[in-house]
Structures are given as C-alpha cells and as structure tokens.
Scaffold this motif. Structure first.
Motif, PDB file in Angstrom:
ATOM      1  N   LYS A 233       2.471   7.016   2.087  1.00  0.00           N
ATOM      2  CA  LYS A 233       1.584   7.540   1.469  1.00  0.00           C
ATOM      3  C   LYS A 233       2.287   8.102   0.066  1.00  0.00           C
ATOM      4  CE  LYS A 233      -2.418   7.118   3.605  1.00  0.00           C
ATOM      5  NZ  LYS A 233      -3.506   6.265   2.971  1.00  0.00           N
ATOM      6  N   SER A 234       3.736   8.227   0.319  1.00  0.00           N
ATOM      7  CA  SER A 234       4.543   8.934  -0.690  1.00  0.00           C
ATOM      8  C   SER A 234       5.868   8.054  -0.877  1.00  0.00           C
ATOM      9  CB  SER A 234       4.513  10.291  -0.582  1.00  0.00           C
ATOM     10  OG  SER A 234       5.232  10.740   0.652  1.00  0.00           O
ATOM     11  N   PHE A 235       6.580   8.315  -1.913  1.00  0.00           N
ATOM     12  CA  PHE A 235       8.049   7.818  -1.976  1.00  0.00           C
ATOM     13  C   PHE A 235       8.736   8.539  -1.151  1.00  0.00           C
ATOM     14  CE2 PHE A 235       5.608   7.031  -6.062  1.00  0.00           C
ATOM     15  CZ  PHE A 235       5.839   5.645  -6.231  1.00  0.00           C
ATOM     16  N   LEU A 236       9.921   7.806  -0.884  1.00  0.00           N
ATOM     17  CA  LEU A 236      10.867   8.383   0.110  1.00  0.00           C
ATOM     18  C   LEU A 236      12.114   8.237  -0.375  1.00  0.00           C
ATOM     19  CD1 LEU A 236       9.437   6.955   3.674  1.00  0.00           C
ATOM     20  CD2 LEU A 236       9.037   9.190   2.443  1.00  0.00           C
TER      21      LEU A 236
ATOM     22  N   LYS B 104     -12.858   1.024  -8.360  1.00  0.00           N
ATOM     23  CA  LYS B 104     -13.393   1.477  -7.124  1.00  0.00           C
ATOM     24  C   LYS B 104     -13.103   0.164  -6.133  1.00  0.00           C
ATOM     25  CE  LYS B 104     -16.503   5.326  -7.785  1.00  0.00           C
ATOM     26  NZ  LYS B 104     -17.029   5.056  -8.983  1.00  0.00           N
ATOM     27  N   HIS B 105     -13.437  -0.894  -6.236  1.00  0.00           N
ATOM     28  CA  HIS B 105     -13.381  -1.959  -5.457  1.00  0.00           C
ATOM     29  C   HIS B 105     -11.909  -2.535  -4.960  1.00  0.00           C
ATOM     30  CE1 HIS B 105     -17.726  -2.474  -6.035  1.00  0.00           C
ATOM     31  NE2 HIS B 105     -17.833  -3.135  -6.923  1.00  0.00           N
ATOM     32  N   LEU B 106     -11.001  -2.031  -6.005  1.00  0.00           N
ATOM     33  CA  LEU B 106      -9.834  -2.529  -5.701  1.00  0.00           C
ATOM     34  C   LEU B 106      -9.251  -1.419  -4.884  1.00  0.00           C
ATOM     35  CD1 LEU B 106      -7.554  -2.899  -9.056  1.00  0.00           C
ATOM     36  CD2 LEU B 106      -7.464  -4.551  -6.814  1.00  0.00           C
ATOM     37  N   MET B 107      -9.620   0.152  -4.986  1.00  0.00           N
ATOM     38  CA  MET B 107      -9.351   1.110  -4.069  1.00  0.00           C
ATOM     39  C   MET B 107      -9.797   0.844  -2.592  1.00  0.00           C
ATOM     40  SD  MET B 107      -7.950   3.844  -6.042  1.00  0.00           S
ATOM     41  CE  MET B 107      -7.982   4.078  -7.902  1.00  0.00           C
TER      42      MET B 107
ATOM     43  N   LEU C 267      -0.887  -1.334 -14.120  1.00  0.00           N
ATOM     44  CA  LEU C 267      -1.212  -0.789 -12.806  1.00  0.00           C
ATOM     45  C   LEU C 267      -0.755   0.438 -12.480  1.00  0.00           C
ATOM     46  CD1 LEU C 267      -1.715  -4.447 -11.180  1.00  0.00           C
ATOM     47  CD2 LEU C 267      -3.726  -2.555 -11.787  1.00  0.00           C
ATOM     48  N   TYR C 268       0.509   0.532 -12.830  1.00  0.00           N
ATOM     49  CA  TYR C 268       1.225   1.644 -12.293  1.00  0.00           C
ATOM     50  C   TYR C 268       0.649   2.841 -13.049  1.00  0.00           C
ATOM     51  CZ  TYR C 268       4.545   5.255 -12.423  1.00  0.00           C
ATOM     52  OH  TYR C 268       5.259   6.750 -12.197  1.00  0.00           O
ATOM     53  N   SER C 269       0.560   2.762 -14.497  1.00  0.00           N
ATOM     54  CA  SER C 269       0.039   3.874 -15.256  1.00  0.00           C
ATOM     55  C   SER C 269      -1.368   4.163 -14.808  1.00  0.00           C
ATOM     56  CB  SER C 269       0.316   3.566 -16.819  1.00  0.00           C
ATOM     57  OG  SER C 269      -0.391   4.602 -17.641  1.00  0.00           O
ATOM     58  N   GLU C 270      -2.143   3.051 -15.036  1.00  0.00           N
ATOM     59  CA  GLU C 270      -3.595   3.749 -15.125  1.00  0.00           C
ATOM     60  C   GLU C 270      -4.275   3.471 -13.691  1.00  0.00           C
ATOM     61  OE1 GLU C 270      -4.966   4.274 -18.225  1.00  0.00           O
ATOM     62  OE2 GLU C 270      -2.722   4.027 -18.346  1.00  0.00           O
TER      63      GLU C 270
ATOM     64  N   ARG D  71      -5.295   7.213 -12.037  1.00  0.00           N
ATOM     65  CA  ARG D  71      -6.468   7.322 -11.229  1.00  0.00           C
ATOM     66  C   ARG D  71      -6.202   7.668  -9.807  1.00  0.00           C
ATOM     67  NH1 ARG D  71      -7.441   3.659 -14.986  1.00  0.00           N
ATOM     68  NH2 ARG D  71      -9.370   3.783 -16.076  1.00  0.00           N
ATOM     69  N   LYS D  72      -4.750   7.991  -9.517  1.00  0.00           N
ATOM     70  CA  LYS D  72      -4.278   8.443  -8.278  1.00  0.00           C
ATOM     71  C   LYS D  72      -4.554   7.571  -7.065  1.00  0.00           C
ATOM     72  CE  LYS D  72      -4.153  13.084  -9.766  1.00  0.00           C
ATOM     73  NZ  LYS D  72      -3.581  12.683 -10.815  1.00  0.00           N
ATOM     74  N   MET D  73      -4.432   6.113  -7.393  1.00  0.00           N
ATOM     75  CA  MET D  73      -4.585   5.332  -6.523  1.00  0.00           C
ATOM     76  C   MET D  73      -3.601   5.448  -5.205  1.00  0.00           C
ATOM     77  SD  MET D  73      -4.038   0.997  -6.367  1.00  0.00           S
ATOM     78  CE  MET D  73      -5.611   0.744  -7.229  1.00  0.00           C
TER      79      MET D  73
END
Ligand SMILES: [Zn+2]
Length: 445
Positions: free
Chosen positions: A14-17, A293-296, A337-340, A345-347
């Motif tokens: 869930k997060s960068f290590l 939303k469908h991607l998430m 995708l990284y930015s948006e 959008r906190k994917m």
C-alpha cells in the motif's frame, strides 16, 4: 548494480518502501535493506516503479510510417516510462493476419525498438476468404492475442460479422489466446452516420455518429457471445462507463480504457476539435470520473494508450469526417496515470501497479518476466522525482505525432530515468541513451 536510497513500489504493497534493489545480468536479484556491491546508483528521493506496459499501440511499421514507426514510437514510450509495448496488427501493411505477414513485420522492426515489444495477431473479414483457423493456429505461438473489429474504418482490415466473431472466439480458445475487440455496433453507427453526413462535416456531426448506445450494444453482445462460446475476450479502449459495467463478474472477460476517456469529454472535443478525435469518441461530462471508479474497483483491468498519431496534414483536413482518428499517447500514459490517479485521486498503490503493468502482463502471458519489481524479473524500472512536474508539449515528443489533446497540461512528478533490463534507456537530461534495436521481441512465457 545496486540502486540505493529510493522508495520502491512492490506488488501488493500500500506504500513505497525504502529498500535497495540489486540488479545482475539484466534481472532483479533481490530487494532489501543495506545491500552492498561495487556499482552503486544513488536514487535519493526518487520513487521507483516497475516499467509500465502499454498493451495497445499502433506503430504502423511497416506501412503507414509517415504517421509513426517503431523507432519514434518506442522512443516516446521510453521517455514516458513504458518499457514494453504490444503493437496492433491492423495498421501495419501487410496486417499481421498470417505467419508470412508476421515475419515481414518482425523483420522490418526487429532493429528499431528501444523498448521490449510484442505483437497481437488479427482476424479481419478478409481472413474468412481463406481458412481463418489455419492462420490462427500458425500465428498463435508468436502473438499474445487476436484483434478483431465490429466496425472498421480500414479497407485492409475489415470488420467481422457476429457469426465470424463467434467462430474466432472458439478457434482462439483452442490456442489459448484472447480475442481483442473494438466494440462499437456497426448497424448503430452506420444509421447515425448517414443522418449526420447529410447535416454537415463539423465535429458535432462526427460526434453524434458515434453514440454511447453503439458501444453499449456492442459490448453487451460481445460479452454474451464470449460467454456462450466459452471464449476469452478483452474489450479494448472502452469509453462508455456504463458499457464497462457489463464486464463486471464475467469470467474470461477483461477491459481497458485510455487516458483520453478518463480526462476528456464532449465539451473538450468542442474546444479542442481534431486533436481529440478518436474512435470511440470521448463521452459526456461526468463519464470520465465513472471510468476512474471502475479502474479503482477492478471493473476495468488496465489502461492502454491506443497510441495512433498522424501528421498535421492528416489531422486537420477541413472535415471532421476525414480528419485522422487517433492521437499519440504512449509517452503520456504513465505520467498521466501517476499524476491524476495515484497523486490526485489517491488510487491505492497496489491497485495503481496492477493498472499500469501487472494486469496486462498477466493477461497476455508476460508476467514471468515483466510487470512487477520482483526477484527473477527483468530490471525494467521507472525512476520518478515526485517533487518535480511534467509539462506536456507536443513538439518535444519523440513520436512523429506532435498533436496531442494533453498539450499544455502539467502533471505531478517527472520521470528522471527509465531502465530496460538493467540499462538506462532514457534520461531526463540526456534523452534516449540507447540505439534502435535495444528492445527485444517478446513471446508468451
Ligand atoms: Zn487501437
């Protein structure tokens, strides 16, 4: 080589290590704390992602190389963090519908790419003039899937009838390859187009000829046929959020969308015009957020660029009917995708990794080598500075296509380096650092 001091995106996390990565002979050997070795690369402050996979590009080579070729297309991919592309069979000449044509294409592009690449085969209406099953079984070992159309603007690659499509679903199931489909209903579009062509040649007329209804009907029909035939189906470039919903819970059916459907709507098309002309067209305002939303949630499996540029002379013809339909996109896919997605959008990170690489690698049989940062995999990596930004300027693209609807937009983050099998292929300061031919041709693992 040891990459130290970066923050890495491992699958399922869930997060960068804050871990180091050891690379040997083009492969990732291990990730861990305080790894030591001779050749140290300092990635202080950088985020490290697996190289992105763009599973839908049209590099048009050999054939329509005035629009794009493998050298330019793969360079623009590398600059955007894409380390593997899968090229479509329909926009090269001859189309990849036979083993002979496959070899022609591989011979033509083998020494051109700076990223790894694979091909899709295709089954067009023309294939039914001969024995489609023979071509499918001969092509299958060399391609990752078979592209088909319910509606086609190409004389060299005609659409399939529903009966032919069902035949292809069954035939490709035997060789364990998915069928990819451009899903817009032929009868619906033909009906609307006849009316609109009488009215004029503005963007509104073209727009009205490709209603959401056409996509809804085609997706529903295709999914039902695939379920009945027990075939494996992937719907490409889904624009209509409601159409994507029909994929939910259907086994062996997957779907992709593209950044332009996530970002733009009819209102943008009105303003931007031909630079945003694609088929399917962008949809009504609000539709893009539903696609996010469908991607998430996983209704949509991954994102592809559908990279299909054209020169200004073909993009701006004076008529919305003849302006080329397609935009460059493989270079902006990951930055967008990284930015948006991840930032704005906190994917969740684990979902983001699936969307940009993991799911496409799994779907098409590349996951043994590609799609995640794991020991034993190719060291395909993106090193991104999260404190910098990227401003999109079409004239700076490595692609032959310079006309982009993303012109002037600023994205969070900046790709500093792209690595392919442990070697830097793109550097923000030096540009593309490897010669054409560095990329390898990939078959299913
Ligand atoms: Zn396409």
């Amino acid at each position: 080589m040891i990459i130290k001091h970066g923050y890495i995106a491992l699958p399922g996390e869930k997060s960068f290590l804050p871990l180091d990565i050891e690379i040997e002979d083009s492969k990732i050997v291990r990730t861990g704390s305080n790894l030591s070795g001779k050749d140290i690369f300092d990635a202080e402050g950088l985020l490290i992602f697996p190289g992105a996979i763009d599973p839908h590009v049209h590099f048009n080579d050999p054939g329509y190389t005035e629009r794009e070729d493998f050298t330019h297309g793969s360079r623009t991919a590398a600059s955007g963090g894409v380390t593997t592309v899968i090229d479509m069979p329909c926009t090269s000449i001859p189309p990849v519908t036979t083993l002979k044509n496959f070899h022609k294409k591989l011979d033509a592009v083998r020494n051109k790419s700076v990223v790894d690449f694979a091909f899709f085969g295709g089954v067009s209406g023309q294939c039914f003039e001969n024995d489609p099953d023979k071509n499918i079984s001969e092509l299958a070992p060399h391609v990752l899937g078979f592209k088909t159309y319910f509606i086609s603007g190409m004389d060299t690659f005609r659409r399939l009838t529903f009966e032919q499509f069902t035949h292809v679903l069954k035939s490709t199931a035997k060789v364990k390859r998915p069928v990819l489909l451009h899903a817009e209903d032929y009868d619906t579009v033909t009906r609307y187009e006849a009316t609109e062509r009488e009215k004029g040649s503005d963007w509104q007329n073209f727009y009205a000829s490709r209603p959401e209804e056409a996509e809804l009907i085609a997706v529903k029909h295709a999914v039902d046929l695939a379920q009945a035939a027990k075939g494996s189906l992937h719907i490409v470039h889904i624009g209509t959020a409601e159409a994507a919903e029909y994929l939910a819970g259907k086994p062996f059916v997957t779907g992709e969308t593209c950044p332009h459907y996530l970002e733009f709507s009819r209102e943008d098309f009105e303003e931007i015009g031909g630079a945003l002309k694609t088929t399917p067209v962008v949809k009504s305002p609000g539709n893009g957020e539903k696609l996010w939303k469908h991607l998430m949630t996983g209704i949509l499996d991954f994102v592809a660029s559908d990279h299909a540029p054209a020169p200004a002379s073909q993009k701006n013809t004076g008529s919305a009917w003849t302006d080329y339909s397609g935009i460059p996109g493989t270079g902006t896919l990951f930055p967008y995708l990284y930015s948006e997605g991840l930032v704005r959008r906190k994917m969740p990170l684990d979902r983001f990794l699936k969307v940009i690489a993991e799911n496409a690698a799994k779907r098409y049989g590349l996951f043994d080598r590609k799609g995640s940062i794991e020991p034993g995999k190719d060291a395909d990596l993106i090193l991104l500075d999260p404190d910098k930004t990227t401003r999109i300027r079409g004239k700076e693209f490595y692609s032959k296509g310079k006309i982009t609807p993303f012109e002037g937009l600023t994205f969070e983050g900046k790709i500093m380096k792209t690595l392919l099998r442990g070697h830097i292929i793109y550097d923000a300061d030096k540009g593309i650092t490897v010669p054409p031919g560095t990329g390898h041709f990939l078959r299913k693992g």
